[in-house]
Design a protein around this motif. Structure first.
Motif, PDB file in Angstrom:
ATOM      1  N   ASP A  64       0.834  -1.207   0.000  1.00 51.04           N
ATOM      2  CA  ASP A  64       0.000   0.000   0.000  1.00 51.04           C
ATOM      3  C   ASP A  64       0.871   1.261   0.000  1.00 51.04           C
ATOM      4  OD1 ASP A  64      -2.307   1.547   0.016  1.00 51.04           O
ATOM      5  OD2 ASP A  64      -2.572   1.405   2.186  1.00 51.04           O
ATOM      6  N   PRO A  65       1.664   1.473  -1.069  1.00 56.39           N
ATOM      7  CA  PRO A  65       2.603   2.591  -1.060  1.00 56.39           C
ATOM      8  C   PRO A  65       1.954   3.966  -1.244  1.00 56.39           C
ATOM      9  CG  PRO A  65       2.697   1.457  -3.150  1.00 56.39           C
ATOM     10  CD  PRO A  65       1.796   0.647  -2.271  1.00 56.39           C
ATOM     11  N   THR A  66       0.739   4.017  -1.753  1.00 60.45           N
ATOM     12  CA  THR A  66       0.056   5.296  -1.959  1.00 60.45           C
ATOM     13  C   THR A  66      -1.318   5.247  -1.299  1.00 60.45           C
ATOM     14  OG1 THR A  66      -0.818   4.571  -4.096  1.00 60.45           O
ATOM     15  CG2 THR A  66       1.263   5.774  -4.131  1.00 60.45           C
ATOM     16  N   PRO A  67      -1.351   5.238   0.039  1.00 65.57           N
ATOM     17  CA  PRO A  67      -2.624   5.058   0.728  1.00 65.57           C
ATOM     18  C   PRO A  67      -3.583   6.231   0.506  1.00 65.57           C
ATOM     19  CG  PRO A  67      -0.949   5.760   2.267  1.00 65.57           C
ATOM     20  CD  PRO A  67      -0.253   5.491   0.954  1.00 65.57           C
ATOM     21  N   THR A  76      -1.229   9.395   6.798  1.00 70.07           N
ATOM     22  CA  THR A  76      -1.029   9.589   8.232  1.00 70.07           C
ATOM     23  C   THR A  76       0.196  10.485   8.422  1.00 70.07           C
ATOM     24  OG1 THR A  76       0.494   7.737   8.569  1.00 70.07           O
ATOM     25  CG2 THR A  76      -1.885   7.229   8.635  1.00 70.07           C
ATOM     26  N   PRO A  77       0.417  10.987   9.623  1.00 69.93           N
ATOM     27  CA  PRO A  77       1.640  11.784   9.857  1.00 69.93           C
ATOM     28  C   PRO A  77       2.920  10.981   9.608  1.00 69.93           C
ATOM     29  CG  PRO A  77       0.069  12.165  11.613  1.00 69.93           C
ATOM     30  CD  PRO A  77      -0.478  11.025  10.782  1.00 69.93           C
ATOM     31  N   ARG A  78       2.863   9.655   9.717  1.00 70.56           N
ATOM     32  CA  ARG A  78       4.051   8.821   9.509  1.00 70.56           C
ATOM     33  C   ARG A  78       4.178   8.294   8.080  1.00 70.56           C
ATOM     34  NH1 ARG A  78       6.515   7.023  14.679  1.00 70.56           N
ATOM     35  NH2 ARG A  78       7.808   5.804  13.304  1.00 70.56           N
ATOM     36  N   HIS A  79       3.127   8.403   7.287  1.00 68.91           N
ATOM     37  CA  HIS A  79       3.165   7.929   5.894  1.00 68.91           C
ATOM     38  C   HIS A  79       2.324   8.878   5.047  1.00 68.91           C
ATOM     39  CE1 HIS A  79       2.377   4.444   2.847  1.00 68.91           C
ATOM     40  NE2 HIS A  79       3.225   5.338   2.382  1.00 68.91           N
ATOM     41  N   HIS A  80       3.016   9.691   4.262  1.00 70.73           N
ATOM     42  CA  HIS A  80       2.290  10.688   3.488  1.00 70.73           C
ATOM     43  C   HIS A  80       3.088  11.122   2.262  1.00 70.73           C
ATOM     44  CE1 HIS A  80       4.983  13.823   5.054  1.00 70.73           C
ATOM     45  NE2 HIS A  80       4.912  13.145   6.182  1.00 70.73           N
ATOM     46  N   ARG A  81       2.378  11.771   1.371  1.00 67.48           N
ATOM     47  CA  ARG A  81       3.015  12.325   0.188  1.00 67.48           C
ATOM     48  C   ARG A  81       3.751  13.600   0.595  1.00 67.48           C
ATOM     49  NH1 ARG A  81       0.278  14.407  -5.303  1.00 67.48           N
ATOM     50  NH2 ARG A  81       2.230  14.814  -6.381  1.00 67.48           N
ATOM     51  N   LEU A  82       4.932  13.801   0.016  1.00 67.13           N
ATOM     52  CA  LEU A  82       5.672  15.026   0.286  1.00 67.13           C
ATOM     53  C   LEU A  82       4.984  16.195  -0.414  1.00 67.13           C
ATOM     54  CD1 LEU A  82       9.297  13.630   0.035  1.00 67.13           C
ATOM     55  CD2 LEU A  82       8.057  14.303   2.082  1.00 67.13           C
ATOM     56  N   LYS A  83       5.287  17.398   0.031  1.00 68.36           N
ATOM     57  CA  LYS A  83       4.590  18.583  -0.466  1.00 68.36           C
ATOM     58  C   LYS A  83       5.539  19.540  -1.185  1.00 68.36           C
ATOM     59  CE  LYS A  83       1.066  18.259   3.103  1.00 68.36           C
ATOM     60  NZ  LYS A  83       0.738  16.971   2.666  1.00 68.36           N
ATOM     61  N   GLY A  84       4.948  20.493  -1.882  1.00 67.88           N
ATOM     62  CA  GLY A  84       5.719  21.533  -2.560  1.00 67.88           C
ATOM     63  C   GLY A  84       6.650  20.982  -3.617  1.00 67.88           C
ATOM     64  N   ALA A  85       7.876  21.502  -3.636  1.00 64.23           N
ATOM     65  CA  ALA A  85       8.862  21.090  -4.644  1.00 64.23           C
ATOM     66  C   ALA A  85       9.255  19.624  -4.496  1.00 64.23           C
ATOM     67  CB  ALA A  85      10.101  21.971  -4.540  1.00 64.23           C
ATOM     68  N   LEU A  86       8.994  19.025  -3.331  1.00 60.21           N
ATOM     69  CA  LEU A  86       9.348  17.622  -3.097  1.00 60.21           C
ATOM     70  C   LEU A  86       8.222  16.655  -3.451  1.00 60.21           C
ATOM     71  CD1 LEU A  86      11.098  18.097   0.355  1.00 60.21           C
ATOM     72  CD2 LEU A  86      12.189  17.829  -1.880  1.00 60.21           C
ATOM     73  N   CYS A 143       7.155  10.999 -11.043  1.00 70.93           N
ATOM     74  CA  CYS A 143       6.273  10.246 -10.149  1.00 70.93           C
ATOM     75  C   CYS A 143       6.023  11.048  -8.870  1.00 70.93           C
ATOM     76  CB  CYS A 143       6.929   8.919  -9.756  1.00 70.93           C
ATOM     77  SG  CYS A 143       7.450   7.893 -11.127  1.00 70.93           S
ATOM     78  N   GLU A 144       4.945  10.695  -8.180  1.00 73.17           N
ATOM     79  CA  GLU A 144       4.686  11.264  -6.860  1.00 73.17           C
ATOM     80  C   GLU A 144       5.771  10.769  -5.905  1.00 73.17           C
ATOM     81  OE1 GLU A 144       0.834   9.957  -5.577  1.00 73.17           O
ATOM     82  OE2 GLU A 144      -0.201  11.318  -6.943  1.00 73.17           O
ATOM     83  N   GLY A 187      13.682  10.119  13.613  1.00 68.93           N
ATOM     84  CA  GLY A 187      14.441  10.839  12.593  1.00 68.93           C
ATOM     85  C   GLY A 187      14.583  10.060  11.302  1.00 68.93           C
ATOM     86  N   GLY A 188      14.456   8.732  11.363  1.00 68.81           N
ATOM     87  CA  GLY A 188      14.664   7.874  10.199  1.00 68.81           C
ATOM     88  C   GLY A 188      13.518   7.964   9.203  1.00 68.81           C
ATOM     89  N   ARG A 189      13.888   8.107   7.939  1.00 78.39           N
ATOM     90  CA  ARG A 189      12.890   8.271   6.891  1.00 78.39           C
ATOM     91  C   ARG A 189      13.216   7.407   5.681  1.00 78.39           C
ATOM     92  NH1 ARG A 189      11.439  11.071  10.650  1.00 78.39           N
ATOM     93  NH2 ARG A 189      10.505  13.127  10.590  1.00 78.39           N
ATOM     94  N   ILE A 190      12.161   7.098   4.938  1.00 71.63           N
ATOM     95  CA  ILE A 190      12.285   6.514   3.607  1.00 71.63           C
ATOM     96  C   ILE A 190      11.491   7.417   2.677  1.00 71.63           C
ATOM     97  CG2 ILE A 190      11.734   4.562   2.099  1.00 71.63           C
ATOM     98  CD1 ILE A 190      11.817   2.801   4.677  1.00 71.63           C
ATOM     99  N   TRP A 191      12.150   7.900   1.644  1.00 71.59           N
ATOM    100  CA  TRP A 191      11.467   8.639   0.580  1.00 71.59           C
ATOM    101  C   TRP A 191      11.473   7.752  -0.648  1.00 71.59           C
ATOM    102  CZ3 TRP A 191      13.439  14.384   0.262  1.00 71.59           C
ATOM    103  CH2 TRP A 191      13.081  15.054   1.424  1.00 71.59           C
ATOM    104  N   TYR A 192      10.372   7.774  -1.377  1.00 68.24           N
ATOM    105  CA  TYR A 192      10.301   6.943  -2.569  1.00 68.24           C
ATOM    106  C   TYR A 192       9.389   7.558  -3.607  1.00 68.24           C
ATOM    107  CZ  TYR A 192       5.945   5.391  -0.422  1.00 68.24           C
ATOM    108  OH  TYR A 192       4.692   5.364   0.147  1.00 68.24           O
ATOM    109  N   LEU A 193       9.670   7.212  -4.846  1.00 63.81           N
ATOM    110  CA  LEU A 193       8.833   7.600  -5.968  1.00 63.81           C
ATOM    111  C   LEU A 193       7.903   6.441  -6.272  1.00 63.81           C
ATOM    112  CD1 LEU A 193      11.582   9.150  -8.260  1.00 63.81           C
ATOM    113  CD2 LEU A 193       9.980  10.358  -6.756  1.00 63.81           C
ATOM    114  N   ALA A 194       6.624   6.732  -6.402  1.00 66.43           N
ATOM    115  CA  ALA A 194       5.628   5.705  -6.698  1.00 66.43           C
ATOM    116  C   ALA A 194       5.344   5.719  -8.202  1.00 66.43           C
ATOM    117  CB  ALA A 194       4.359   5.951  -5.905  1.00 66.43           C
ATOM    118  N   ASP A 195       5.950   4.779  -8.914  1.00 69.64           N
ATOM    119  CA  ASP A 195       5.738   4.649 -10.355  1.00 69.64           C
ATOM    120  C   ASP A 195       4.503   3.771 -10.563  1.00 69.64           C
ATOM    121  OD1 ASP A 195       5.764   4.122 -13.074  1.00 69.64           O
ATOM    122  OD2 ASP A 195       7.942   3.843 -13.169  1.00 69.64           O
TER     123      ASP A 195
END
Length: 118
Positions: free
Chosen positions: A52-55, A59-69, A79-80, A89-97
């Protein structure tokens, strides 16, 4: 990143699930650091990326980035871009193709990404 003797073999995505791939060597290295620091949370994030990469309900812990990101480009495809907060502090950023059902991990690490420090 090339694989070799002793490296883990990630299983291919089963029907209905997404592939999870690293966009570059830095994200692969960051993933390993994150997994060492928070093994269980990193595993749960990987399951989320697969299933479920694009729910619909962010939530505050899993969301689409905003603005230029909010978007990124990989191999000529825009891609989004999403984020999973794995630890404080640990994060994962990913592009959803969405056309290829592939998550391209663009950042993984134990510290907050500098790109958001503007």
């Amino acid at each position: 990143m090339s694989t070799g003797r002793g490296d883990r073999a990630a299983p291919p995505a089963p029907e209905g699930q997404w592939e999870v791939r690293f966009a570059d060597a830095a994200s692969a290295k960051g993933w390993e650091s994150l997994a060492q620091q928070a093994r269980g949370n990193t595993y749960r994030a990987w399951v989320t990326l697969r299933t479920d990469p694009t729910p619909r309900d962010e939530t505050p812990r899993h969301h689409r980035l905003k603005g230029a990101l909010a978007h990124g480009t990989h191999r000529g495809r825009t891609c989004e871009q999403w984020q999973i907060e794995v630890t404080g502090g640990g994060r994962i950023w990913y592009l959803a193709d969405t056309s290829r059902f592939t998550c391209w991990i663009t950042f993984a690490g134990t510290g907050h990404p500098r790109a958001t420090d503007h």
